[in-house]
Structure formats: C-alpha cells, structure tokens
Design an enzyme around this catalytic site. Structure first.
Site, PDB file in Angstrom:
ATOM      1  N   SER A 120      39.066 -54.593 -36.408  1.00 24.38           N
ATOM      2  CA  SER A 120      38.465 -53.825 -37.499  1.00 24.38           C
ATOM      3  C   SER A 120      39.436 -53.287 -38.545  1.00 24.38           C
ATOM      4  O   SER A 120      39.015 -52.923 -39.641  1.00 24.38           O
ATOM      5  CB  SER A 120      37.667 -52.662 -36.895  1.00 24.38           C
ATOM      6  OG  SER A 120      38.466 -51.981 -35.954  1.00 24.38           O
ATOM      7  N   LYS A 134      36.351 -50.319 -43.749  1.00 24.80           N
ATOM      8  CA  LYS A 134      35.837 -49.047 -44.244  1.00 24.80           C
ATOM      9  C   LYS A 134      35.512 -48.990 -45.735  1.00 24.80           C
ATOM     10  O   LYS A 134      35.003 -47.991 -46.222  1.00 24.80           O
ATOM     11  CB  LYS A 134      36.834 -47.935 -43.909  1.00 24.80           C
ATOM     12  CG  LYS A 134      36.832 -47.554 -42.450  1.00 24.80           C
ATOM     13  CD  LYS A 134      35.804 -46.482 -42.200  1.00 24.80           C
ATOM     14  CE  LYS A 134      35.873 -45.967 -40.774  1.00 24.80           C
ATOM     15  NZ  LYS A 134      34.893 -44.916 -40.529  1.00 24.80           N
TER      16      LYS A 134
HETATM   17  C1  PLP Z   1      39.958 -49.553 -37.801  1.00 27.46           C
HETATM   18  C2  PLP Z   1      38.772 -48.824 -37.262  1.00 27.46           C
HETATM   19  N1  PLP Z   1      38.031 -49.414 -36.321  1.00 27.46           N
HETATM   20  C3  PLP Z   1      36.943 -48.811 -35.790  1.00 27.46           C
HETATM   21  C4  PLP Z   1      36.566 -47.527 -36.155  1.00 27.46           C
HETATM   22  C5  PLP Z   1      35.355 -46.886 -35.541  1.00 27.46           C
HETATM   23  O1  PLP Z   1      34.339 -46.906 -36.446  1.00 27.46           O
HETATM   24  P1  PLP Z   1      32.991 -46.065 -36.441  1.00 27.46           P
HETATM   25  O2  PLP Z   1      33.351 -44.615 -36.618  1.00 27.46           O
HETATM   26  O3  PLP Z   1      32.256 -46.618 -37.559  1.00 27.46           O
HETATM   27  O4  PLP Z   1      32.361 -46.293 -35.108  1.00 27.46           O
HETATM   28  C6  PLP Z   1      37.300 -46.871 -37.158  1.00 27.46           C
HETATM   29  C7  PLP Z   1      36.925 -45.542 -37.607  1.00 27.46           C
HETATM   30  O5  PLP Z   1      37.609 -44.856 -38.302  1.00 27.46           O
HETATM   31  C8  PLP Z   1      38.431 -47.531 -37.719  1.00 27.46           C
HETATM   32  O6  PLP Z   1      39.178 -46.939 -38.672  1.00 27.46           O
END
Ligand code: PLP
Length: 319
Positions: free
Chosen positions: A304, A53
């Site tokens: 992520s 992020k």
């Molecule tokens: C760790 C993590 N993965 C995935 C996502 C999903 O991302 P997006 O809202 O960009 O689809 C988020 C969103 O806050 C997140 O914090």
C-alpha cells in the site's frame, strides 16, 4: 449502510484517473515458491505521494461543492493522509491545512509543505493535533477530511481494488492491510462487486488489532494500541469501515510488529521494493502461513505504500 457498486467504482476511477498512476501488478517468484500460491503484488508504493492515500481525497474534492472548496480543507495526520490531502487539494486548487503534533518527523512536515499545504504544529500527540483541526473547522469553516471514515474517501481508496480485478480477473484472493479500515472497506466492495467469490483477507498488527477485536465483539471497540507501525496504528476503527468490513471481508489475521518488520526487510531484499511497515503486513501474513487457501491459488498482496521512516529502520536489530 454504505454499499458501492462496480459502476460507482468505475465512475470514481474515471474522476480521479487523470491525476493518478495505474500502479503495476508485479509477480514474485520467491513469494510464490515460498507459499505455494501464485502471487502478485499491487505495487501502490509507486503511486503519487508514495501510497494509495491520494485516491480518496481526489474523489472527495472532485465532488465538493464550490462554496466548500473556496473555504478550504483541514486534516490531522503526520503520515500518508497528510500528503494525500495536500497534493489532492493542490490539484483541485483548494487551500489545505494539515495539523500535526509538534514532534512530527521533520521530513514529513517538509514533504507536506512541499505539496503546498499549510502545516500547523499543535500538541504532542495525534489527538491534540486533531483537536486543533476541529477548532479550525469551527473557526474558519474549513471542511474536515477524515483519514478513513468517509464514504467518498472510501470510494476513492477502493479504486485500487477495481484495478486489481481489471488487471487480474482470475484472482482468487486479495490481502490488504488495515489501519482504520479505509483501504479495505473500499477495496473489498470493489472486488466483491466484480466477483463475490474472491476472498478478501485483512491484516493488522496483533499489537493493535482494533478491527479484529471489533469484528469478534460484534461492535466497535476502542483498544489499547501498541503497534509502532504508523499506518496500522488506530485505537478505534471507523463506523462506516466497520460496517463494510463486517459484510465484505472474509477474514482478518494479525501478527506482531516484529514479524511485519521482518517482512518489510524480506520484501526489500528479495523483491527489491522499498515498502513501509503497513505495506509489508500482507506479505508478513503470507510468509507466516496465516492465509489459508488451496495450493496454487491466485493471490494479490497489496503493497500500500513506501514512505518508510528511515530512523525506524536504523533502530531495528534484524539479525
Ligand atoms: C501505507 C499504508 N497502508 C495501509 C494503511 C491503513 O489504511 P486504512 O487506515 O485505510 O485502513 C495506511 C494508513 O495510514 C497506510 O499509510
């Protein structure tokens, strides 16, 4: 209609590279054996602020006109977006205000303040905190930083996809979690620009599949979202994100919170990696055979982020 090229992503990456880590692609013998694929994990939990992020805000602030920078930025989030905006703003010497609901986790408030942002507590849910952010845009001239529906932000998040194809050009498929669609819209364009044959598969919680419902309906839908996994929790995906996903994502799969939490524990136990719920979603999809590809396919799962809410972990009955 937003379409970014490989050059766009290369320029964006050059812009933000001095401030971020190039996170590793880890192998996982256990996950590979279990699925019959050759799997690598893009370990973005090791990114600064603990998730991808920070990439988008860094790009947005680098491109921001001086006058806007002088006034400052505002966002509303109690999660990873808050920390990404806070640190990126600090790096660029910009004042950042983060609006959170009054019941936000004290640890997240503290982390956001530690990155140098001013935290304003308002209301009891995100929508109310967001109203406060909009008010600050009107009254103080701050620039609103959307968590996903923003072209410059999408370009930044998409640099993660560029790194995947540079580090593993033979990859056949990339599996990415979806909340509002910021990460997958950037990553899918980067990956497809490199090689349109690479499959992009999105994963949502079936307790709140806002993007999947919208794709099925052919237009953006507002859903009743019940997932408790905060990165995946949105009632409505973004406009730009929806249009990109329609054109660049091959498939969206969904499975319940419960299975995603089990996958989170699986990753911790087997891979020794601390991932948060949203980041475990791609692994959950792989463990449940939702990703249909020929045996031996080279598959990258995007881990992520790793900003786990330990209270949630304590509440799980995982036997
Ligand atoms: C760790 C993590 N993965 C995935 C996502 C999903 O991302 P997006 O809202 O960009 O689809 C988020 C969103 O806050 C997140 O914090």
């Amino acid at each position: 209609m937003l379409t970014l090229t490989l050059d766009d992503f290369r320029e964006t990456r050059a812009r933000i590279a001095p401030y971020i880590k190039r996170t590793p692609m880890l192998t996982s013998r256990q996950l590979s054996e279990r699925t019959g694929f050759d799997i690598r994990l893009k370990a973005e939990l090791f990114q600064r602020v603990g998730s991808y992020k920070i990439r988008g805000p860094l790009n947005k602030f680098a491109l921001m006109p001086e006058e806007q920078k002088r006034r400052g930025v505002v966002c509303s989030s109690a999660g990873n977006h808050a920390q990404g905006v806070a640190l990126a703003a600090k790096i660029h010497g910009i004042r950042a205000v983060v609006c959170m609901a009054k019941n936000a986790t004290p640890a997240k408030i503290a982390a956001t303040k530690a990155y140098g942002a001013e935290v304003v507590l308002h209301g009891m849910i995100w929508d109310e905190a967001n109203e406060k952010a909009k008010e600050l845009v009107r009254d103080e001239g701050l620039t609103y930083v959307h968590p996903f529906d923003d072209a410059q932000l999408i370009a930044g998040q998409g640099t993660l996809g560029l790194e995947i194809v540079e580090d593993w050009p033979e990859v056949d498929a990339v599996v990415v979690p979806i909340g509002g669609g910021g990460l997958i819209s950037g990553a899918s364009m980067a990956v497809k620009a490199f090689n349109p044959k690479i499959k992009v598969i999105g994963v949502e919680s079936s307790d709140g599949p806002a993007m999947q419902r919208s794709i099925e309906a052919g237009s953006l839908q507002t859903i009743d979202c019940k997932t408790i996994i905060d990165g995946l929790r949105v009632r409505r995906a973004g406009e730009i994100n929806f249009s990109v996903v329609q054109r660049f994502v091959d498939e969206i799969v969904a499975l319940p919170d419960r299975d995603i939490f089990d996958a989170m524990i699986w990753v911790m136990e087997r891979c020794k990696l601390v991932v948060e719920g949203a980041a475990a979603a791609p692994v959950a999809a792989l463990l449940h055979d939702l990703v249909k590809l020929p045996k031996g396919s080279r598959v990258c799962a995007v881990l992520s982020g790793g900003n786990l809410n330990l209270d949630q972990l304590r509440g799980l009955d995982w036997n």
